[in-house]
Design a protein around this motif. Sequence first.
Motif, PDB file in Angstrom:
ATOM      1  N   SER A 398       0.851  -1.192   0.000  1.00  0.00           N
ATOM      2  CA  SER A 398       0.000   0.000   0.000  1.00  0.00           C
ATOM      3  C   SER A 398       0.885   1.239   0.000  1.00  0.00           C
ATOM      4  O   SER A 398       1.888   1.288   0.718  1.00  0.00           O
ATOM      5  CB  SER A 398      -0.909  -0.001   1.234  1.00  0.00           C
ATOM      6  OG  SER A 398      -1.700   1.168   1.279  1.00  0.00           O
ATOM      7  N   VAL A 399       0.511   2.233  -0.816  1.00  0.00           N
ATOM      8  CA  VAL A 399       1.229   3.500  -0.890  1.00  0.00           C
ATOM      9  C   VAL A 399       0.205   4.634  -0.821  1.00  0.00           C
ATOM     10  O   VAL A 399      -0.798   4.609  -1.529  1.00  0.00           O
ATOM     11  CB  VAL A 399       2.055   3.617  -2.186  1.00  0.00           C
ATOM     12  CG1 VAL A 399       2.788   4.950  -2.240  1.00  0.00           C
ATOM     13  CG2 VAL A 399       3.027   2.459  -2.316  1.00  0.00           C
ATOM     14  N   SER A 400       0.463   5.619   0.018  1.00  0.00           N
ATOM     15  CA  SER A 400      -0.458   6.748   0.147  1.00  0.00           C
ATOM     16  C   SER A 400      -0.346   7.685  -1.044  1.00  0.00           C
ATOM     17  O   SER A 400       0.753   8.080  -1.433  1.00  0.00           O
ATOM     18  CB  SER A 400      -0.166   7.530   1.435  1.00  0.00           C
ATOM     19  OG  SER A 400      -0.426   6.731   2.570  1.00  0.00           O
ATOM     20  N   ASP A 437       6.461  -0.462  -8.090  1.00  0.00           N
ATOM     21  CA  ASP A 437       6.857  -1.841  -8.340  1.00  0.00           C
ATOM     22  C   ASP A 437       5.676  -2.766  -8.054  1.00  0.00           C
ATOM     23  O   ASP A 437       5.072  -2.697  -6.981  1.00  0.00           O
ATOM     24  CB  ASP A 437       8.046  -2.212  -7.455  1.00  0.00           C
ATOM     25  CG  ASP A 437       8.558  -3.610  -7.721  1.00  0.00           C
ATOM     26  OD1 ASP A 437       7.911  -4.577  -7.266  1.00  0.00           O
ATOM     27  OD2 ASP A 437       9.603  -3.760  -8.377  1.00  0.00           O
ATOM     28  N   GLY A 438       5.340  -3.642  -9.003  1.00  0.00           N
ATOM     29  CA  GLY A 438       4.168  -4.480  -8.869  1.00  0.00           C
ATOM     30  C   GLY A 438       4.220  -5.480  -7.740  1.00  0.00           C
ATOM     31  O   GLY A 438       3.175  -5.898  -7.233  1.00  0.00           O
ATOM     32  N   ASP A 439       5.429  -5.865  -7.303  1.00  0.00           N
ATOM     33  CA  ASP A 439       5.574  -6.828  -6.208  1.00  0.00           C
ATOM     34  C   ASP A 439       5.699  -6.159  -4.850  1.00  0.00           C
ATOM     35  O   ASP A 439       5.220  -6.694  -3.849  1.00  0.00           O
ATOM     36  CB  ASP A 439       6.814  -7.709  -6.431  1.00  0.00           C
ATOM     37  CG  ASP A 439       6.579  -8.805  -7.444  1.00  0.00           C
ATOM     38  OD1 ASP A 439       5.546  -9.483  -7.353  1.00  0.00           O
ATOM     39  OD2 ASP A 439       7.427  -8.964  -8.345  1.00  0.00           O
ATOM     40  N   THR A 440       6.339  -4.993  -4.798  1.00  0.00           N
ATOM     41  CA  THR A 440       6.680  -4.398  -3.501  1.00  0.00           C
ATOM     42  C   THR A 440       5.996  -3.066  -3.232  1.00  0.00           C
ATOM     43  O   THR A 440       5.936  -2.625  -2.081  1.00  0.00           O
ATOM     44  CB  THR A 440       8.195  -4.175  -3.412  1.00  0.00           C
ATOM     45  OG1 THR A 440       8.583  -3.154  -4.354  1.00  0.00           O
ATOM     46  CG2 THR A 440       8.960  -5.451  -3.709  1.00  0.00           C
ATOM     47  N   ALA A 442       7.298  -0.326  -4.169  1.00  0.00           N
ATOM     48  CA  ALA A 442       8.360   0.687  -4.163  1.00  0.00           C
ATOM     49  C   ALA A 442       8.099   1.724  -5.249  1.00  0.00           C
ATOM     50  O   ALA A 442       7.704   1.390  -6.375  1.00  0.00           O
ATOM     51  CB  ALA A 442       9.716   0.024  -4.380  1.00  0.00           C
ATOM     52  N   ILE A 443       8.328   2.981  -4.907  1.00  0.00           N
ATOM     53  CA  ILE A 443       8.057   4.069  -5.857  1.00  0.00           C
ATOM     54  C   ILE A 443       9.098   4.059  -6.966  1.00  0.00           C
ATOM     55  O   ILE A 443      10.299   4.100  -6.722  1.00  0.00           O
ATOM     56  CB  ILE A 443       8.053   5.428  -5.145  1.00  0.00           C
ATOM     57  CG1 ILE A 443       6.904   5.475  -4.128  1.00  0.00           C
ATOM     58  CG2 ILE A 443       7.920   6.567  -6.153  1.00  0.00           C
ATOM     59  CD1 ILE A 443       6.904   6.705  -3.251  1.00  0.00           C
ATOM     60  N   ILE A 444       8.623   4.003  -8.203  1.00  0.00           N
ATOM     61  CA  ILE A 444       9.490   4.028  -9.381  1.00  0.00           C
ATOM     62  C   ILE A 444       9.478   5.400 -10.029  1.00  0.00           C
ATOM     63  O   ILE A 444      10.501   5.908 -10.471  1.00  0.00           O
ATOM     64  CB  ILE A 444       9.054   2.936 -10.380  1.00  0.00           C
ATOM     65  CG1 ILE A 444       9.284   1.545  -9.776  1.00  0.00           C
ATOM     66  CG2 ILE A 444       9.792   3.090 -11.711  1.00  0.00           C
ATOM     67  CD1 ILE A 444       8.716   0.419 -10.615  1.00  0.00           C
ATOM     68  N   TYR A 445       8.291   6.016 -10.050  1.00  0.00           N
ATOM     69  CA  TYR A 445       8.143   7.335 -10.685  1.00  0.00           C
ATOM     70  C   TYR A 445       7.164   8.134  -9.846  1.00  0.00           C
ATOM     71  O   TYR A 445       6.089   7.643  -9.485  1.00  0.00           O
ATOM     72  CB  TYR A 445       7.615   7.167 -12.113  1.00  0.00           C
ATOM     73  CG  TYR A 445       7.486   8.457 -12.899  1.00  0.00           C
ATOM     74  CD1 TYR A 445       8.607   9.066 -13.447  1.00  0.00           C
ATOM     75  CD2 TYR A 445       6.243   9.049 -13.095  1.00  0.00           C
ATOM     76  CE1 TYR A 445       8.485  10.242 -14.177  1.00  0.00           C
ATOM     77  CE2 TYR A 445       6.113  10.219 -13.827  1.00  0.00           C
ATOM     78  CZ  TYR A 445       7.243  10.817 -14.364  1.00  0.00           C
ATOM     79  OH  TYR A 445       7.119  11.975 -15.083  1.00  0.00           O
ATOM     80  N   SER A 446       7.531   9.361  -9.521  1.00  0.00           N
ATOM     81  CA  SER A 446       6.714  10.146  -8.596  1.00  0.00           C
ATOM     82  C   SER A 446       6.228  11.456  -9.192  1.00  0.00           C
ATOM     83  O   SER A 446       6.101  12.461  -8.511  1.00  0.00           O
ATOM     84  CB  SER A 446       7.485  10.423  -7.301  1.00  0.00           C
ATOM     85  OG  SER A 446       8.709  11.085  -7.571  1.00  0.00           O
ATOM     86  N   GLY A 447       5.992  11.455 -10.494  1.00  0.00           N
ATOM     87  CA  GLY A 447       5.318  12.605 -11.080  1.00  0.00           C
ATOM     88  C   GLY A 447       6.136  13.491 -11.983  1.00  0.00           C
ATOM     89  O   GLY A 447       5.581  14.312 -12.711  1.00  0.00           O
ATOM     90  N   GLY A 448       7.459  13.375 -11.934  1.00  0.00           N
ATOM     91  CA  GLY A 448       8.287  14.185 -12.809  1.00  0.00           C
ATOM     92  C   GLY A 448       8.430  15.612 -12.336  1.00  0.00           C
ATOM     93  O   GLY A 448       8.211  15.936 -11.161  1.00  0.00           O
TER      94      GLY A 448
END
Length: 578
Positions: A398-400, A437-440, A442-448
């Motif tokens: 879960s990511v806010s 990341d689909g498994d974890t 983890a943030i890969i891209y946060s908006g540029g």
Amino acid sequence: MKLSLLITVFCTAVLAANAQVNVTQEHNNPSRDGVYIDPAFTVSAAANLTRDLNFNGTISGNVYAQPLYIEGGPNGPMIIAVTESNNVYALDATTGLPIWSRTDIGPPVPTTPCGGFNPTGITGTPVVDLTSRRVFFDALINGSPTKHFIYSLNVDTGATTPGWPVDLNATVIYNGIQFVSLAQEQRGGLALVNGIVYSSYSGYVGDCGNYHGWVVGVDINNPTNVHGWATTAIGGGIWGHGGVASDGTNMFVVTGNTFNTGGNWMGGEAIIRLQAGPTWTGMPTDYWAPSNWFNLDNSDTDLGGVSATIVDVPGATPSQLVLALGKDSNAYLLNRNNLGGIPGTPYQANVGGTNRGISAVTYHTTQGTYFGFHNDAGTVRAYKITPTNPPTITFGWSVSQNGRGSPWVTTTDGTNNMIVWYAATTSSGDQRLHAYDGDTGAIIYSGGGTNELMTGTRQWNTGMVARGRIYFGADNKIYAFGIPGGGTPTPTPTATASSTATPTATATATATVTATPTATATATSTATPNVTPTPTATATASGSATPTPRPSPTARPHTTPRPRPTPRPRPGVSGSVG
């Protein structure tokens, strides 16, 4: 031997590189899984996504629909976009300049009962049939009375197919229930299954009027062959952005709260499995509702907060499932080959937040099978489905992130580099793309950066992926984002379009198809059912124009070279799935 093997590998690579890419429907697939296989989207490349500032993308109108991507025609790769102003556009997928446009479909409804989208025109994502090269969509056209029409246009020219559009007021009835356009909102993406285009309907935000949950089917080769299914009770809207899901044979929808049932189940708070047409058997194999469906009705806690998603879980028993996510914060998995009636055998879990209006995703990695979504608790979440007997739902991550939107997924090969994307829509979010990341998680891209900020994004909407790019629709604009080395869409061989529609009587009206080049874009900072039918009251709207079906154009279109019912007070959350 080695030379032969080398030649074989080379030819296979060339064929793969030259294979057409087409995104013909909501969330890419009939299952509504939202998965896009694109070798360019590695994790490292996705982390460096940037907006293509040279992509124009100018359109006119508010946008709730996902754009589509079509290759194989004489104009090269195209983006198909629709707006609430009843405008339809084909844009060059590289430049974003118009190839053709239709702004003569008919006037949208300026104000709908008790809420909704103002104006309301084309809301749901269209669907394209590549064989006949036609695009299908529903348009709500203002008049006396206001009417829903299902249209068919040539995707390469914008010309209306002979015999279309289909007037739903005049053609759709189920068990004595007449389709009344003004009572019905068309929100979900259209589906095309075995030659029939399906469109789903709900009410408007606020739950007013005598609406039903409807699914309408039109034979694309004979538009006089029209069928429908509706909830017997008032209410039971099909609210989710994905609309109708399919396993390739049957269609699945999830319905919301119903009214005045007296405790007799009449189609609401349920997963419904429909056969071709649509037709519905009424057998327990073809519906499921939870044992507390009546309580859900009374609290406006729709089971149908999210559209149905088809899920396959290798190793599980049963393995062929359908997912519903409700406003009651629960996820429900059912055996889609035998839904089980009331109460059936759901595999369920609390997933931590109200779910409404969106589409979910489902995907497979080496770690297992997941489904993901964004909820009203302001989180993007993923859960695993175990390959067990029976399957169970376990927490993934879960990511806010605020801003209600429908996620989508990229993967380089169907299993690896699985990335969950999401747009934090509206002013409640930051109106930027995000990737995890689909498994974890983890943030890969946060908006540029500054250039990647969008404006005018609408709730529930979702992105689309093709040839190293992400396209996202917003008010008056289609945005394009690319990854380093992703290149630009390349032309594909021209396919000869063959019309398969059966012409019917035509009138003399002429459709106008135009293409107006615009200026180069500039960067901006910025239970056992009781099936007693309940007749509906006729709804009318005041309007100046009486829409009539738009027939096929009498001349070849020219394309310029590219340079009220009274609101019913509701307890709990206002406005069913608003």
